[in-house]
Design a protein around this motif. Sequence first.
Motif, PDB file in Angstrom:
ATOM      1  N   ARG A   1      -7.650   4.740   5.407  1.00  0.00           N
ATOM      2  CA  ARG A   1      -8.505   6.019   5.362  1.00  0.00           C
ATOM      3  C   ARG A   1     -10.020   5.405   5.535  1.00  0.00           C
ATOM      4  NH1 ARG A   1      -6.997   8.645   0.135  1.00  0.00           N
ATOM      5  NH2 ARG A   1      -7.775   6.820  -0.950  1.00  0.00           N
ATOM      6  N   GLU A   2     -10.273   5.248   6.795  1.00  0.00           N
ATOM      7  CA  GLU A   2     -11.708   4.959   6.978  1.00  0.00           C
ATOM      8  C   GLU A   2     -12.943   5.456   6.576  1.00  0.00           C
ATOM      9  OE1 GLU A   2     -14.340   3.610  11.211  1.00  0.00           O
ATOM     10  OE2 GLU A   2     -12.093   4.440  11.519  1.00  0.00           O
TER      11      GLU A   2
ATOM     12  N   SER B   1     -10.508   2.762   2.467  1.00  0.00           N
ATOM     13  CA  SER B   1      -9.501   2.687   1.432  1.00  0.00           C
ATOM     14  C   SER B   1      -8.035   2.869   2.099  1.00  0.00           C
ATOM     15  CB  SER B   1      -9.567   3.994   0.415  1.00  0.00           C
ATOM     16  OG  SER B   1      -8.400   4.053  -0.411  1.00  0.00           O
ATOM     17  N   TRP B   2      -7.173   1.873   1.406  1.00  0.00           N
ATOM     18  CA  TRP B   2      -5.701   1.869   1.920  1.00  0.00           C
ATOM     19  C   TRP B   2      -5.337   2.612   0.820  1.00  0.00           C
ATOM     20  CZ3 TRP B   2      -3.522   0.072   6.156  1.00  0.00           C
ATOM     21  CH2 TRP B   2      -4.271  -0.671   7.052  1.00  0.00           C
ATOM     22  N   LYS B   3      -3.795   3.640   1.501  1.00  0.00           N
ATOM     23  CA  LYS B   3      -3.141   4.316   0.589  1.00  0.00           C
ATOM     24  C   LYS B   3      -1.802   3.674   1.039  1.00  0.00           C
ATOM     25  CE  LYS B   3      -1.646   8.867  -0.873  1.00  0.00           C
ATOM     26  NZ  LYS B   3      -0.299   9.129  -0.283  1.00  0.00           N
ATOM     27  N   CYS B   4      -0.918   3.387   0.205  1.00  0.00           N
ATOM     28  CA  CYS B   4       0.327   3.022   0.656  1.00  0.00           C
ATOM     29  C   CYS B   4       1.596   3.843  -0.309  1.00  0.00           C
ATOM     30  CB  CYS B   4       0.582   1.469   0.324  1.00  0.00           C
ATOM     31  SG  CYS B   4       2.366   0.966   0.817  1.00  0.00           S
TER      32      CYS B   4
ATOM     33  N   GLN C   1       7.532   8.096  -6.609  1.00  0.00           N
ATOM     34  CA  GLN C   1       6.917   7.308  -5.671  1.00  0.00           C
ATOM     35  C   GLN C   1       5.547   6.389  -6.317  1.00  0.00           C
ATOM     36  OE1 GLN C   1       5.329   8.995  -2.220  1.00  0.00           O
ATOM     37  NE2 GLN C   1       7.293  10.230  -1.913  1.00  0.00           N
ATOM     38  N   ILE C   2       5.165   5.143  -5.976  1.00  0.00           N
ATOM     39  CA  ILE C   2       3.909   4.824  -6.538  1.00  0.00           C
ATOM     40  C   ILE C   2       2.888   4.884  -5.470  1.00  0.00           C
ATOM     41  CG2 ILE C   2       2.589   2.542  -6.951  1.00  0.00           C
ATOM     42  CD1 ILE C   2       5.037   1.543  -8.459  1.00  0.00           C
ATOM     43  N   GLU C   3       1.713   5.646  -5.504  1.00  0.00           N
ATOM     44  CA  GLU C   3       0.716   5.434  -4.544  1.00  0.00           C
ATOM     45  C   GLU C   3      -0.194   4.524  -4.917  1.00  0.00           C
ATOM     46  OE1 GLU C   3       0.348  10.197  -3.453  1.00  0.00           O
ATOM     47  OE2 GLU C   3      -1.118   9.562  -4.777  1.00  0.00           O
ATOM     48  N   LEU C   4      -0.227   3.569  -3.815  1.00  0.00           N
ATOM     49  CA  LEU C   4      -0.982   2.417  -4.192  1.00  0.00           C
ATOM     50  C   LEU C   4      -2.224   2.611  -3.333  1.00  0.00           C
ATOM     51  CD1 LEU C   4      -1.370  -0.522  -5.443  1.00  0.00           C
ATOM     52  CD2 LEU C   4      -0.316  -1.382  -3.371  1.00  0.00           C
ATOM     53  N   PHE C   5      -3.457   2.521  -4.071  1.00  0.00           N
ATOM     54  CA  PHE C   5      -4.702   2.756  -3.507  1.00  0.00           C
ATOM     55  C   PHE C   5      -5.698   1.322  -3.505  1.00  0.00           C
ATOM     56  CE2 PHE C   5      -3.671   6.987  -4.799  1.00  0.00           C
ATOM     57  CZ  PHE C   5      -3.869   7.657  -3.644  1.00  0.00           C
ATOM     58  N   SER C   6      -6.435   1.306  -2.530  1.00  0.00           N
ATOM     59  CA  SER C   6      -7.514   0.308  -2.493  1.00  0.00           C
ATOM     60  C   SER C   6      -8.856   1.054  -2.411  1.00  0.00           C
ATOM     61  CB  SER C   6      -7.662  -0.730  -1.466  1.00  0.00           C
ATOM     62  OG  SER C   6      -7.862  -0.128  -0.111  1.00  0.00           O
TER      63      SER C   6
END
Length: 128
Positions: free
Chosen positions: A37-38, A42-45, A53-58
């Motif tokens: 997500r520019e 942030s990344w969202k996996c 689910q696990i939503e993994l963010f950066s």
Amino acid sequence: MGLRGVHHIAIIGSDYPRSRHFYTQILGFPIIREVYREARDSWKCDIDVGNAQIELFSFPSPPARPSRPEACGLRHLSFMVADIDVEVARLADHGIECEPIRVDEYTGQRFTFFADPDGLPLELYEDA
């Protein structure tokens, strides 16, 4: 109420590639989708953990999570396993240390704790 269960647990990792590797390669959960997500840098996996689910963010420079002594809020995330001894050995093969296995005094089930790369408490709970 119309609540039907848990859909996801959101986790922010301090080092996204390290956390992604931990949850998908070491713990072995498959990726559903992954997007960058520019606008948020942030990344969202989305990671499939069975019935949730696990939503993994950066995020850039997230603050550390207070954990010990235990802080208010989410205490830990628990994963159901068929054989706790097998899973503890598998984690040890990856250099991940688990606490000694204990027995839940109310259910008689065995469990142990370990941590993700950011120190988030995780539990293995044997479903025998």
